[in-house]
Each structure stands twice: as structure tokens, then as C-alpha cells.
Design a protein around this motif. Sequence first.
Motif, PDB file in Angstrom:
ATOM      1  N   LEU A 142     -51.241 -43.670  16.704  1.00  0.00           N
ATOM      2  CA  LEU A 142     -50.830 -43.612  18.106  1.00  0.00           C
ATOM      3  C   LEU A 142     -49.445 -44.234  18.280  1.00  0.00           C
ATOM      4  O   LEU A 142     -48.595 -43.695  19.008  1.00  0.00           O
ATOM      5  N   ALA A 153     -59.123 -39.114  28.182  1.00  0.00           N
ATOM      6  CA  ALA A 153     -57.879 -39.000  27.424  1.00  0.00           C
ATOM      7  C   ALA A 153     -57.626 -37.564  26.997  1.00  0.00           C
ATOM      8  O   ALA A 153     -56.509 -37.034  27.134  1.00  0.00           O
ATOM      9  N   ILE A 154     -58.660 -36.904  26.493  1.00  0.00           N
ATOM     10  CA  ILE A 154     -58.479 -35.555  25.950  1.00  0.00           C
ATOM     11  C   ILE A 154     -58.424 -34.514  27.058  1.00  0.00           C
ATOM     12  O   ILE A 154     -57.623 -33.571  27.011  1.00  0.00           O
ATOM     13  N   ALA A 181     -54.989 -34.741  28.663  1.00  0.00           N
ATOM     14  CA  ALA A 181     -53.954 -34.159  27.804  1.00  0.00           C
ATOM     15  C   ALA A 181     -53.979 -32.640  27.855  1.00  0.00           C
ATOM     16  O   ALA A 181     -52.928 -31.983  27.849  1.00  0.00           O
ATOM     17  N   PHE A 218     -49.126 -36.522  27.155  1.00  0.00           N
ATOM     18  CA  PHE A 218     -49.322 -37.500  26.091  1.00  0.00           C
ATOM     19  C   PHE A 218     -48.837 -36.933  24.759  1.00  0.00           C
ATOM     20  O   PHE A 218     -49.024 -35.753  24.469  1.00  0.00           O
ATOM     21  N   THR A 230     -50.565 -31.217  20.647  1.00  0.00           N
ATOM     22  CA  THR A 230     -50.900 -32.631  20.827  1.00  0.00           C
ATOM     23  C   THR A 230     -51.865 -33.082  19.745  1.00  0.00           C
ATOM     24  O   THR A 230     -52.995 -32.579  19.680  1.00  0.00           O
ATOM     25  N   VAL A 253     -49.148 -42.239  25.036  1.00  0.00           N
ATOM     26  CA  VAL A 253     -50.338 -41.827  24.293  1.00  0.00           C
ATOM     27  C   VAL A 253     -51.535 -42.385  25.057  1.00  0.00           C
ATOM     28  O   VAL A 253     -51.387 -43.258  25.923  1.00  0.00           O
ATOM     29  N   ALA A 254     -52.728 -41.880  24.736  1.00  0.00           N
ATOM     30  CA  ALA A 254     -53.936 -42.337  25.437  1.00  0.00           C
ATOM     31  C   ALA A 254     -55.106 -42.370  24.479  1.00  0.00           C
ATOM     32  O   ALA A 254     -55.209 -41.551  23.561  1.00  0.00           O
ATOM     33  N   ALA A 255     -55.990 -43.330  24.707  1.00  0.00           N
ATOM     34  CA  ALA A 255     -57.227 -43.437  23.943  1.00  0.00           C
ATOM     35  C   ALA A 255     -58.317 -43.939  24.872  1.00  0.00           C
ATOM     36  O   ALA A 255     -58.038 -44.621  25.864  1.00  0.00           O
ATOM     37  N   VAL A 304     -54.833 -34.813  18.151  1.00  0.00           N
ATOM     38  CA  VAL A 304     -56.083 -35.306  18.721  1.00  0.00           C
ATOM     39  C   VAL A 304     -56.896 -35.956  17.610  1.00  0.00           C
ATOM     40  O   VAL A 304     -57.058 -35.375  16.534  1.00  0.00           O
ATOM     41  N   VAL A 316     -53.597 -38.299  21.466  1.00  0.00           N
ATOM     42  CA  VAL A 316     -54.762 -38.850  22.162  1.00  0.00           C
ATOM     43  C   VAL A 316     -55.881 -39.105  21.154  1.00  0.00           C
ATOM     44  O   VAL A 316     -55.944 -38.462  20.099  1.00  0.00           O
TER      45      VAL A 316
END
Length: 344
Positions: A335, A175-176, A179, A186, A245, A164-166, A247, A189
Motif C-alpha cells: 500500500l 474499500a473495494i 474503488a 485509490f 487498481t 489507498v484504502a484498506a 486489489v 485497496v
Amino acid sequence: MRSVRLLPRLLMAALTTAALLVPQGAAAAVDDTRGTGPEVVREKRLDSRLVELTLDSAALGRDAKVRLLTPDGWERRAPGDRWPVLYLLAGGHGDPEAWTQDYAVHELPELRDVLVVMPEMPVFGFYSDWWNKGAGGPPGVESFHLDEVRPLLERKYGAGTRRVAAGESQGGFGAISYAARHRGLFRAVAGYSGYVHPLQHPHAVKAGLDYMGMDWRALWGDPVAQRANWKAHDPYYLAQRLRGTPVHLSSGDGTAGALDPPDVEPDPHVPGLEDPDAPFPENVVSPTEAIMGEESRALATRLAAAGAPVTTHFYAGTHSPPYWSRELRSTLPDLLRALGVRAP
């Protein structure tokens, strides 16, 4: 940038790294099939859980750092041991130390079973391989993160494929955008006050890069002549690719909010940031955050229309770390659930 802590960090980064944004010849992207990948020129343990790697990056054309917040048992890992991964992407200053200095992520008990990856980014690198008048070459930020750092960590440092990413500010964009551009990379995100629809405010991208003394057209080209390249990085135009995903988007509106001091001062003036045809309301003290709020709302509407799973939190507030710290802690349970990790 907001707050007395962020502006000096940006200016110092600009002095030491802006020269590296000038093209120095093409740098080939590195992928999983390349021999040994980037060379780790230094591995330094900072404390019982923090490790700093220095990589010889072909994509950036220089050495670059990645910080790891390691999970329990990581130092005793066997060759096949893998952990779920949380990527934390820094703002325009590109400094991975911010996640421990400003947000104290190393103190969060929820992250004892997760490998947290905090990569460096060149100042105002916008999580992109720069266009550089069509020549490409350094800085290849996206290639550094996804084609150099990611495979290396998965080969040698216990990173698994559950990710996952932030990120905050430009990191939220990163991050977005990552993705959307790499479907399935991911599992979820989150973007906190992110530049998530740059074509809505191309003048703001120009103003920021001009302010830092950089060639703004070197990033994605001209927003008219190279509009296709801008759209290829803009999450608003990639919304369909995020349908699978989850968001999360959060942002303030640029007015003083609950986490601002009573005597909050306006953001430093950035020439060209304000659109003369759409001036900011008089009560806006953080124009950058007002823009981020508009972009986040636009993307949220676009994602919902595309059938993508999106959640939001919009509030009164400025472009500053106290809000991002709150938003990180608020979204961390979701997340971790996406990673299959049970919070303590």
C-alpha cells in the motif's frame, strides 16, 4: 461478529445509533463545489499525533467523527503542504477507535510520513447511501466519506490526492466498493475478511441487519426487485472497473486457525446466517468468516478473469482482529509503495 471485544462494540453501537438509520428526509450529497462543506464543530487532539474531528454531516443527518493519525511535521504545515493518505475503514461496528485499540496503528513506524484517515460509520452502515424505499436520505455513508470528509481533509488538513484504502469486514467491502464505484480514487485497496460479494449471500446481509434490529431492505432494497442497486454496489459485478487498481483480498475459512486460542468458541448464533441448502462444514466455528472466505475467493477469480491486478492470502482462521492485524501489517508495504512512500 467474532471475539468478546467485537460483539459488545456492535451491540453498544446499535443501541446508540440504530435509531439514526430511520429516514429523516433527503440529505443532499456534498461535493467539492459546495461552499465551505461540512462544518467542523470540534477539533480535539488526543495525543501527539492523533486528532479527532467532529463534523456536522448533512449526509448522515447528525454529527460524526473522523480520526486522523498525522504524519511528522503535520502540525507545522503550510497551506500548500500535502501528504499521501491511507484510509482505514472500520468493520460493521463503525468505530474508528478500533484501529488504535485493536491494531495499534499509531505505533507503526511505517506511517510517520502518511496521513491516516479513520472515519466513523453508522453501525452496519455498509459504506453505502441507503436506499430507504427509494427515498434516499440518511444514512448517506458513501456521501459522508467521499463528498464530505475527503474534500474537507484535502482543503484544510493536508490530505493529498495520492490515496489507498484498506478495511476489515464491512470495511473491506467499503474499500473495494468505493474503488470500483469511483475509478481512480485509490491507487490500491485491500480487503480483510470483507463482505465483497453481497449478492452471493443476500441472506447473510439480511441476517446481520435483522440481528441488529434494522430494516434490511432499507440498505439496497430487495435483492430481486432492486437487483440493479445491489449489483451497483457489489464489487463482483464491478470487476472491470478495477482493472487499473491493485486489489488484495484475504480471508480465513471459518475454522480454527493459528491465531485462535486452543479453546476458541463458536461465533454467537445469528438466525438466518446459515443457508439450509448449503450448511457449513462441521469444523466451521466462525460462519461469518466462512462466508467472507467464499465471497473473497469468488471476487478474486472474477478480478483475475477481468484482467485486474489481484493478490490473495487465504488461510484457516476466524472472523477476529488478530488476523486483520496480521494482514494489515503484511499488506502495508504494498500500500505504501502505491503511495510512493518508502518504508523505513
